[in-house]
Each structure stands twice: as structure tokens, then as C-alpha cells.
Design an enzyme around this catalytic site. Structure first.
Site, PDB file in Angstrom:
ATOM      1  N   LYS A  13       0.834  -1.205   0.000  1.00 25.64           N
ATOM      2  CA  LYS A  13       0.000   0.000   0.000  1.00 25.64           C
ATOM      3  C   LYS A  13       0.869   1.255   0.000  1.00 25.64           C
ATOM      4  O   LYS A  13       0.634   2.177  -0.775  1.00 25.64           O
ATOM      5  CB  LYS A  13      -0.933  -0.039   1.218  1.00 25.64           C
ATOM      6  CG  LYS A  13      -1.913   1.112   1.301  1.00 25.64           C
ATOM      7  CD  LYS A  13      -3.160   0.715   2.059  1.00 25.64           C
ATOM      8  CE  LYS A  13      -3.006   0.799   3.560  1.00 25.64           C
ATOM      9  NZ  LYS A  13      -2.773   2.180   4.037  1.00 25.64           N
ATOM     10  N   GLY A  85      -5.210   8.127   4.732  1.00 27.20           N
ATOM     11  CA  GLY A  85      -4.328   9.134   5.336  1.00 27.20           C
ATOM     12  C   GLY A  85      -3.074   9.327   4.499  1.00 27.20           C
ATOM     13  O   GLY A  85      -2.562  10.450   4.376  1.00 27.20           O
ATOM     14  N   ASP A 306       1.747  -0.753  11.958  1.00 27.40           N
ATOM     15  CA  ASP A 306       0.495  -1.291  11.408  1.00 27.40           C
ATOM     16  C   ASP A 306       0.254  -2.750  11.809  1.00 27.40           C
ATOM     17  O   ASP A 306      -0.831  -3.289  11.563  1.00 27.40           O
ATOM     18  CB  ASP A 306       0.496  -1.182   9.875  1.00 27.40           C
ATOM     19  CG  ASP A 306       0.379   0.278   9.427  1.00 27.40           C
ATOM     20  OD1 ASP A 306      -0.085   1.116  10.219  1.00 27.40           O
ATOM     21  OD2 ASP A 306       0.774   0.574   8.283  1.00 27.40           O
TER      22      ASP A 306
HETATM   23  C1  S3P Z   1       2.211   4.982   6.171  1.00 30.76           C
HETATM   24  C2  S3P Z   1       2.711   5.419   7.375  1.00 30.76           C
HETATM   25  C3  S3P Z   1       2.124   5.052   8.676  1.00 30.76           C
HETATM   26  C4  S3P Z   1       1.221   3.836   8.552  1.00 30.76           C
HETATM   27  C5  S3P Z   1       0.292   3.937   7.393  1.00 30.76           C
HETATM   28  C6  S3P Z   1       1.066   4.079   6.078  1.00 30.76           C
HETATM   29  C7  S3P Z   1       2.882   5.418   4.928  1.00 30.76           C
HETATM   30  O1  S3P Z   1       1.366   6.144   9.170  1.00 30.76           O
HETATM   31  O2  S3P Z   1       0.480   3.653   9.746  1.00 30.76           O
HETATM   32  O3  S3P Z   1      -0.525   2.776   7.316  1.00 30.76           O
HETATM   33  O4  S3P Z   1       2.629   4.836   3.867  1.00 30.76           O
HETATM   34  O5  S3P Z   1       3.694   6.361   4.993  1.00 30.76           O
HETATM   35  P1  S3P Z   1       2.028   7.335  10.063  1.00 30.76           P
HETATM   36  O6  S3P Z   1       2.973   8.070   9.206  1.00 30.76           O
HETATM   37  O7  S3P Z   1       0.860   8.173  10.494  1.00 30.76           O
HETATM   38  O8  S3P Z   1       2.690   6.617  11.205  1.00 30.76           O
END
Ligand code: S3P
Length: 422
Positions: A13, A85, A306
């Protein structure tokens, strides 16, 4: 139950989001094999189309073709980032370097998630942000010429780090940043280095200098270790057999869970290790194991952030107690993961408590039975589905469909690894 066979997991992802964003910013056509096609990946593809890139439909097994125009164009409508996010925060970094305004929003879960952690450093670089309802989405970003930045991050976060690096890259300015505790995933750094951007690290500070050049590329996305983790968990809980998960990304900033599992008594083996665009990829072999409790230190958390839902359900089957130190960040994931892991473990008869910012899980042998409230959080749904594979378990999960956020075929894949399908 016996596990067997060789499976693949969907594309990573984090890497899929990053390569879609970068391909959309190049001038020309890129081809992305093995890309994730889940709802989160669709969110990135959708907003990039609104920003002027051509992105072919994301279909399982099909190579994604992206035609970028070298820059983004002002979108006509609000950019809907769904549940993602990563789409939101990384895009904010790129939009900070574009001289137009764009409004971003998302689903109810995403609208509640904190955004000042990215907008504060991007504002210090010169971008402007207007929030509609406090710290979160919807918000409007107006980018432009950026200033260099030297920034001590208040939380370790690959999304925040990546937003700043991408702003530096797209804005042509130097950025330096430091994460407070442990090292978060470094896919953005590896990709930017592959495009010739000088990135160095000294005394915990990461520096990016302008000077690279994004060119169209052809790339194969490895399988997602965070998705593989659920199958690893199911294999560990099985009674016998061996499972092979092929073509999984094994970047050390993502495989912290394997180190914790090894302390808990699990042996995993890697075969056929190769490198793709700076990322290690291999086959992961795992067998059932008896589990022991362990302590997961604060400095380990960014490397397995995660995987905590899955590790917590495994901890509930271990002998002794497992403590996850300083996991307050879980409160601002797709759900309040910290509260919900503990609440749901108790609801299925296990022992779990939140003590300050720590999560403490007691091991038990009783068969898990009860209801699970996911709040639409894919990783909670999948973690408890893994617990539900134990013989005699009866776990009702309120929303299994949310697994499609990151792992569309999860229920079928989980069933396929058991010799006697349940
Ligand atoms: C991610 C970073 C993490 C992770 C998210 C994916 C990324 O979040 O929990 O599932 O792809 O950069 P945070 O940066 O908020 O820790």
C-alpha cells in the site's frame, strides 16, 4: 488445523501510493506492475486524475499505466481521499509546491485524523492552509514557492516525513528533518534516491537536496508485508504445516513484526531475496509455533506500527504478558486502534488493558468467543478474523468488508491457506 501452500498478497500500500504520486508528476508514461488495487489505492488514483494525470483503471493483475504532465493542474472539484491518510498527507506535501488552491476531504474516519502534523512544517516552508473545522479535513491548501526547512518532528511518522521530502523535491528546496523515536518506513527516501535525489543521514538528521529528476519509470510493486502479517499470524496459530508467502516486500523498516515474532518463539525464513528499485523482496516461510509474551519497546514501534493489532491478538495466545510501549499513535489511526484493540480483546474473553500510552495483553488458553467492533478499521477486522481461525472460536466481526481498504481478497486468501477449508 493444518496450513499449507504458497500464496501471494496484494501490492504494498505504501509503495503503491508513492509510485502513483511520483508517476503522476513525471512528464510521460510510467507502467506499474503489481500495484495494490484496494479502496485506498483507488483514492490516490482518483485524486491524481482530478489533478490532470491519466491513470488507467486499477484492476487486479493489470499493469497500471500513468501518464503525467510534469506538474499537477488545478482541480475543478474537491479531492475526496476516502479513508486514506497516506493519500492525503503525501499529496499535501506535493500540493504545497503548486501555485493553486485545492480542497481535500475524506470519509468520516479520515476527516477526524490530525493534519496539523503535516501542515505545520509545510506552512513553515511557505504553503498556506485553511481548515474548515479545526485540525483535520476538509481543508484547502494553497501552494507556491517554498523555502528550505530544518525540522524536528514531534512524532515519528512516515507520512509526515514523506510529505516534507516530497515538498522539498517538488519545490526544489533543501529539507532536513529528524524523527524523535525510531525509524519509520523509508520507501520515499529509497524512491527519491533511485531518481537521483541526494539523500543523506547524519546524527539522526535526514537531508534531501534538490538535484534529482523524476523520469517516467517501469516498476513492480512488491507484496505488502503488512498484509502478509495477517497470514503469518494465521500460520503461527495453526496446528501444523508450513506456509509460503511469495514476493513480499522485506524492507527492514517494515519487518519489525518478524523480530518481535522471533522473540515470541516463531521461526520465519526468507528465500529468493532480490532487490527492486532499492527495495528487498523475497518469499517468507512460516510454521506454527507456541508463543511467549515479550516487551515491544517504544523504539521498535515505528517499524511495526500497522502490525500491532495482529501482534496483540497473537499476544493474547502467548504464555505470559506482552507489553507494547508508547503506542499512543494508535489512537489516531483509521480508528482509535488502541482503545478498540483492548476493548475487542476483552470482548472475546482475553485480557488487555491500556495503561497510559502502553498496551498490555495477557496470554490465555480459553477459546475466544464474542463480538468485535471494528469502527470500519480494516486492520482490526483482519486481526480478529485471524483469531477466529482457532479451533472452536466464535468471533462475530461487525464489518469484514472494510478489509477491502488494503486487502480486497482477504477472506478468500485466509480460507485458502487451511487444508480443511472452514
Ligand atoms: C504509512 C505510514 C504510517 C502507517 C500507514 C502508512 C505510509 O502512518 O500507519 O498505514 O505509507 O507512509 P504514520 O505516518 O501516520 O505513522
Amino acid at each position: 488445523m493444518k496450513i499449507s501452500g504458497s500464496v501471494r498478497v496484494p501490492g504494498d500500500k505504501s509503495i503503491t501510493h508513492r509510485v502513483l504520486l511520483l508517476a503522476a508528476l513525471t512528464k510521460g508514461i510510467s507502467h506499474i506492475g503489481g500495484a495494490l488495487t484496494s479502496l485506498d489505492a483507488q483514492s490516490s488514483a482518483r485524486v491524481l486524475r482530478q489533478l490532470g494525470a491519466e491513470v488507467s483503471p486499477l484492476r487486479k493483475g493489470a499493469t497500471v499505466r500513468v501518464r503525467g504532465r510534469g506538474r499537477f493542474q488545478k482541480p475543478e472539484r474537491t479531492l475526496f481521499c476516502g479513508n486514506s491518510g497516506t493519500t492525503t498527507r503525501l499529496l499535501l506535501g506535493l500540493l504545497a509546491a503548486h501555485r493553486f488552491s485545492a480542497t481535500l476531504t475524506g470519509d468520516a474516519s479520515l476527516r477526524r485524523r490530525p493534519m496539523r502534523r503535516v501542515t505545520a512544517p509545510l506552512a513553515a516552508m511557505g504553503a498556506r492552509f485553511t481548515e474548515q473545522d479545526g485540525d483535520g479535513l476538509p481543508m484547502t491548501v494553497r501552494g507556491g514557492a517554498l523555502r528550505p526547512l530544518r525540522y524536528e518532528m514531534p512524532v515519528s511518522s512516515a507520512q509526515v516525513k514523506s510529505a516534507i521530502l516530497l515538498a522539498g523535491m517538488a519545490g526544489g528546496v533543501e529539507v532536513s528533518l529528524r524523527e524523535p523515536n525510531g525509524r519509520s518506513r523509508d520507501h520515499t527516501e529509497r524512491l527519491l534516491q533511485a531518481f537521483g535525489y541526494p539523500i543523506s543521514e547524519r546524527d539522526g538528521w535526514l537531508h534531501l537536496q534538490p538535484g534529482g529528476r523524476l523520469e517516467p519509470f517501469d516498476l513492480q510493486v512488491p507484496g505488502d508485508p503488512s498484509s502478509a502479517a495477517f497470514l503469518v499470524g494465521a500460520a503461527v496459530l495453526a496446528e501444523s504445516g508450513e506456509l509460503r508467502i511469495s514476493g513480499v516486500g522485506l524492507n527492514p523498516t517494515r519487518t519489525g513484526f518478524l523480530g518481535v515474532l522471533s522473540r515470541m518463539g516463531v521461526r520465519t525464513t526468507v528465500e529468493n531475496l532480490v532487490f527492486h528499485y532499492g527495495e528487498p523482496v523475497g518469499d517468507l516461510l512460516v510454521r506454527p509455533a507456541g508463543l511467549m509474551g515479550t516487551e515491544v519497546k517504544a523504539s521498535e514501534i515505528p517499524g511495526l506500527i500497522d502490525e500491532i493489532p495482529l501482534l496483540a491478538i497473537l499476544a493474547s495466545r502467548a504464555s505470559g504478558t506482552t507489553a507494547f510501549r508508547q503506542v499512543g499513535e494508535l489512537r489516531v489511526k483509521e480508528s482509535d486502534r488502541l482503545g478498540l484493540i483492548a476493548e475487542n480483546l476483552r470482548s472475546v474473553g482475553a485480557e488487555a488493558e491500556v495503561v497510559g500510552d502502553d498496551l498490555v495483553v495477557g496470554g490465555r488458553e480459553a477459546v475466544p468467543r464474542g463480538s468485535v467492533r471494528t469502527a470500519g478499521d480494516h486492520r482490526l477486522a483482519m486481526a480478529f478474523a485471524v483469531l477466529g481461525t482457532l479451533p472452536g472460536a466464535r468471533i462475530r466481526i461487525d464489518d469484514m468488508a472494510c478489509a477491502a481498504v488494503s486487502f480486497p481478497d482477504f477472506p478468500a486468501t485466509l480460507r485458502s491457506i487451511f487444508r480443511d477449508p472452514r
